[in-house]
Design a protein around this motif. Structure first.
Motif, mmCIF file in Angstrom:
data_model
loop_
_atom_site.group_PDB
_atom_site.id
_atom_site.type_symbol
_atom_site.label_atom_id
_atom_site.label_comp_id
_atom_site.label_asym_id
_atom_site.label_seq_id
_atom_site.Cartn_x
_atom_site.Cartn_y
_atom_site.Cartn_z
ATOM 1 N N ARG A 1 0.825 -1.225 0.000
ATOM 2 C CA ARG A 1 0.000 0.000 0.000
ATOM 3 C C ARG A 1 0.852 1.265 0.000
ATOM 4 O O ARG A 1 1.285 1.742 1.049
ATOM 5 C CB ARG A 1 -0.935 -0.020 1.212
ATOM 6 N N LEU A 2 1.048 1.784 -1.229
ATOM 7 C CA LEU A 2 1.926 2.948 -1.404
ATOM 8 C C LEU A 2 1.388 4.203 -0.717
ATOM 9 O O LEU A 2 2.174 4.991 -0.171
ATOM 10 C CB LEU A 2 2.117 3.210 -2.914
ATOM 11 N N ASP A 3 0.050 4.388 -0.727
ATOM 12 C CA ASP A 3 -0.506 5.591 -0.093
ATOM 13 C C ASP A 3 -0.105 5.665 1.380
ATOM 14 O O ASP A 3 0.297 6.703 1.895
ATOM 15 C CB ASP A 3 -2.036 5.640 -0.266
ATOM 16 N N ARG A 4 -0.174 4.530 2.047
ATOM 17 C CA ARG A 4 0.206 4.486 3.472
ATOM 18 C C ARG A 4 1.699 4.759 3.654
ATOM 19 O O ARG A 4 2.109 5.447 4.590
ATOM 20 C CB ARG A 4 -0.101 3.100 4.022
ATOM 21 N N LEU A 5 2.516 4.171 2.773
ATOM 22 C CA LEU A 5 3.968 4.377 2.875
ATOM 23 C C LEU A 5 4.295 5.853 2.681
ATOM 24 O O LEU A 5 5.130 6.421 3.409
ATOM 25 C CB LEU A 5 4.704 3.536 1.824
ATOM 26 N N ASP A 6 3.643 6.485 1.690
ATOM 27 C CA ASP A 6 3.928 7.888 1.393
ATOM 28 C C ASP A 6 3.503 8.798 2.551
ATOM 29 O O ASP A 6 4.215 9.748 2.893
ATOM 30 C CB ASP A 6 3.216 8.308 0.093
ATOM 31 N N THR A 7 2.371 8.486 3.166
ATOM 32 C CA THR A 7 1.915 9.292 4.314
ATOM 33 C C THR A 7 2.912 9.180 5.466
ATOM 34 O O THR A 7 3.303 10.168 6.087
ATOM 35 C CB THR A 7 0.515 8.812 4.787
ATOM 36 N N LEU A 8 3.355 7.933 5.727
ATOM 37 C CA LEU A 8 4.334 7.713 6.800
ATOM 38 C C LEU A 8 5.657 8.420 6.471
ATOM 39 O O LEU A 8 6.277 9.040 7.341
ATOM 40 C CB LEU A 8 4.565 6.201 6.987
ATOM 41 N N ALA A 9 6.066 8.328 5.202
ATOM 42 C CA ALA A 9 7.337 8.951 4.792
ATOM 43 C C ALA A 9 7.289 10.458 5.041
ATOM 44 O O ALA A 9 8.251 11.048 5.555
ATOM 45 C CB ALA A 9 7.607 8.646 3.313
ATOM 46 N N ARG A 10 6.158 11.090 4.689
ATOM 47 C CA ARG A 10 6.027 12.553 4.903
ATOM 48 C C ARG A 10 6.122 12.888 6.394
ATOM 49 O O ARG A 10 6.815 13.811 6.805
ATOM 50 C CB ARG A 10 4.699 13.055 4.320
ATOM 51 N N GLU A 11 5.421 12.079 7.203
ATOM 52 C CA GLU A 11 5.446 12.293 8.659
ATOM 53 C C GLU A 11 6.886 12.201 9.176
ATOM 54 O O GLU A 11 7.343 13.053 9.941
ATOM 55 C CB GLU A 11 4.570 11.225 9.344
ATOM 56 N N ILE A 12 7.594 11.165 8.726
ATOM 57 C CA ILE A 12 8.958 10.924 9.216
ATOM 58 C C ILE A 12 9.920 12.025 8.765
ATOM 59 O O ILE A 12 10.737 12.522 9.552
ATOM 60 C CB ILE A 12 9.429 9.525 8.734
ATOM 61 N N GLU A 13 9.800 12.441 7.510
ATOM 62 C CA GLU A 13 10.694 13.500 7.000
ATOM 63 C C GLU A 13 10.512 14.788 7.802
ATOM 64 O O GLU A 13 11.479 15.449 8.165
ATOM 65 C CB GLU A 13 10.421 13.762 5.519
ATOM 66 N N LYS B 1 9.180 15.153 10.851
ATOM 67 C CA LYS B 1 9.472 15.041 12.286
ATOM 68 C C LYS B 1 10.953 14.799 12.570
ATOM 69 O O LYS B 1 11.508 15.373 13.507
ATOM 70 C CB LYS B 1 8.622 13.903 12.863
ATOM 71 N N TYR B 2 11.581 13.942 11.761
ATOM 72 C CA TYR B 2 12.944 13.525 12.105
ATOM 73 C C TYR B 2 14.011 14.084 11.171
ATOM 74 O O TYR B 2 15.200 13.848 11.367
ATOM 75 C CB TYR B 2 13.020 11.991 12.144
ATOM 76 N N LYS B 3 13.593 14.780 10.106
ATOM 77 C CA LYS B 3 14.547 15.409 9.167
ATOM 78 C C LYS B 3 15.527 14.398 8.580
ATOM 79 O O LYS B 3 16.732 14.642 8.527
ATOM 80 C CB LYS B 3 15.328 16.557 9.859
ATOM 81 N N VAL B 4 15.033 13.242 8.229
ATOM 82 C CA VAL B 4 15.867 12.242 7.542
ATOM 83 C C VAL B 4 15.234 11.980 6.176
ATOM 84 O O VAL B 4 14.095 12.359 5.918
ATOM 85 C CB VAL B 4 15.958 10.909 8.341
ATOM 86 N N ALA B 5 15.998 11.306 5.298
ATOM 87 C CA ALA B 5 15.481 11.015 3.956
ATOM 88 C C ALA B 5 14.688 9.708 3.967
ATOM 89 O O ALA B 5 14.981 8.797 4.758
ATOM 90 C CB ALA B 5 16.645 10.910 2.979
ATOM 91 N N THR B 6 13.698 9.646 3.108
ATOM 92 C CA THR B 6 12.894 8.421 3.005
ATOM 93 C C THR B 6 12.782 8.004 1.533
ATOM 94 O O THR B 6 12.878 8.833 0.635
ATOM 95 C CB THR B 6 11.465 8.627 3.551
ATOM 96 N N ILE B 7 12.580 6.717 1.345
ATOM 97 C CA ILE B 7 12.300 6.178 0.005
ATOM 98 C C ILE B 7 11.110 5.245 0.188
ATOM 99 O O ILE B 7 11.082 4.465 1.150
ATOM 100 C CB ILE B 7 13.504 5.360 -0.525
#
Ligand SMILES: NC(=O)c1ccc[n+]([C@@H]2O[C@H](COP(=O)([O-])OP(=O)(O)OC[C@H]3O[C@@H](n4cnc5c(N)ncnc54)[C@H](OP(=O)(O)O)[C@@H]3O)[C@@H](O)[C@H]2O)c1
Length: 269
Positions: A37-49, A51-57
């Motif tokens: 489920r890409l939509d969920r991954l993308d939402t989590l990635a945005r949250e993480i970027e 909050k934690y200022k790290v890169a996501t893929i």
């Protein structure tokens, strides 16, 4: 200045996987998130970027597909990244008996929970050895300790296999003098979407609260254990107690108890 290390986490769209992503990111790691489920991954990635200022893929892949592991690793390579930590977490339970489930479903189950994680380890290990750094967490289960039960027939088998596999990978890495640690994380009942997906939520709701753990401390125990180089970890005092019990209890008694109890939390038809 070298960039952040990267943790590749499978099954990152929910439950323990999403928690692994948050905890690795909180430690300053970049995270590669994969699931279907890409939509969920993308939402989590945005949250993480944010909050934690790290890169996501984010990479959408169905691990049941034979090419999925190669596709995930190719996408990381194209992004110029290598895997410093691998969390083999994606998983589910296949309800019912072996007799009543199709081979197609069983084969997909073996692929997602056993073949794909092992293939991932096999394909990231050479790079880890070359760079002399690697952390691998294979999410197994307390079920890997307990006797086999009726219902969800292969679940305990693949989880037991993941425990042995993790111990062996860890031992080989240590014998080879590499700074590579491999840990099997063996949770008991944990609050995630797992029991909703396999349709046992109503049954497992009857288990007492003290048997359940939240995802946070389970994941913390896994990351802590792999950091220290502990090949197997059972999170939580209750689960530790149960794991010990399965080792000291006479096998026929263990089987009898499992036979009776499994009907309370597994679909056995
Ligand atoms: N919760 C427990 O009580 C418990 C206890 C012991 C062990 N475990 C183990 O913990 C691990 C994580 O489970 P969870 O509790 O966090 O369950 P969950 O909340 O249901 O999450 C499962 C994850 O696996 C992914 N997944 C399932 N099938 C997949 C497929 N074919 N290809 C790619 N990804 C797939 C799901 O993503 P998509 O649906 O988006 O693909 C989801 O991200 C599993 O290995 C499970 O066996 C759980």
């Amino acid at each position: 200045m070298p960039g952040n290390r990267l943790a590749l986490i499978t099954g990152a769209s929910a439950g323990l996987g999403a928690e692994f992503a948050r905890q690795y990111a909180a430690k300053g790691w970049d995270v590669a998130l994969t699931a279907r489920r890409l939509d969920r991954l993308d939402t989590l990635a945005r949250e993480i970027e944010e909050k934690y200022k790290v890169a996501t893929i984010t990479i959408s892949q169905d691990l049941a597909l034979a090419k999925s592991v190669d596709t995930i690793l190719r996408e990381l390579k194209e992004a110029g990244r290598h895997v410093d930590a691998l969390v083999n977490n994606a998983g589910y339970g296949l309800p019912g008996t072996f007799l009543n489930t199709s081979w197609k479903d069983q084969a997909a189950f073996i692929r997602v929970l056993y073949t794909a994680p092992i293939e991932l380890v096999h394909k990231v290990l050479p790079g880890m050895a070359e760079r002399n750094f690697g952390r691998i967490i294979n999410v197994a289960s307390l079920a890997g300790y307990a006797p086999g039960s009726q219902g969800h027939t292969l679940y305990a088998s693949v989880k037991a296999g993941m425990i042995k596999f993790s111990e062996s990978v860890h031992a080989e890495a240590q014998a080879g003098g590499h700074d590579i640690h491999c840990t099997a994380l063996c949770p008991g009942f944990t609050w995630t979407e797992f029991h909703d997906v396999n349709g046992t939520r109503e049954m497992t709701n009857e288990s007492p609260d003290w048997m359940w753990m939240k995802a946070g401390p389970v994941v913390e125990a896994g990351i802590d254990a792999v950091t220290k180089g502990q090949p197997v970890v059972v999170p939580g005092a209750v689960n530790k107690g149960l794991a010990t019990l399965t080792k000291v209890m006479p096998e026929p008694l263990g089987r009898l108890i499992m036979q009776k109890q499994s009907k309370r939390f597994r679909k056995t038809e």
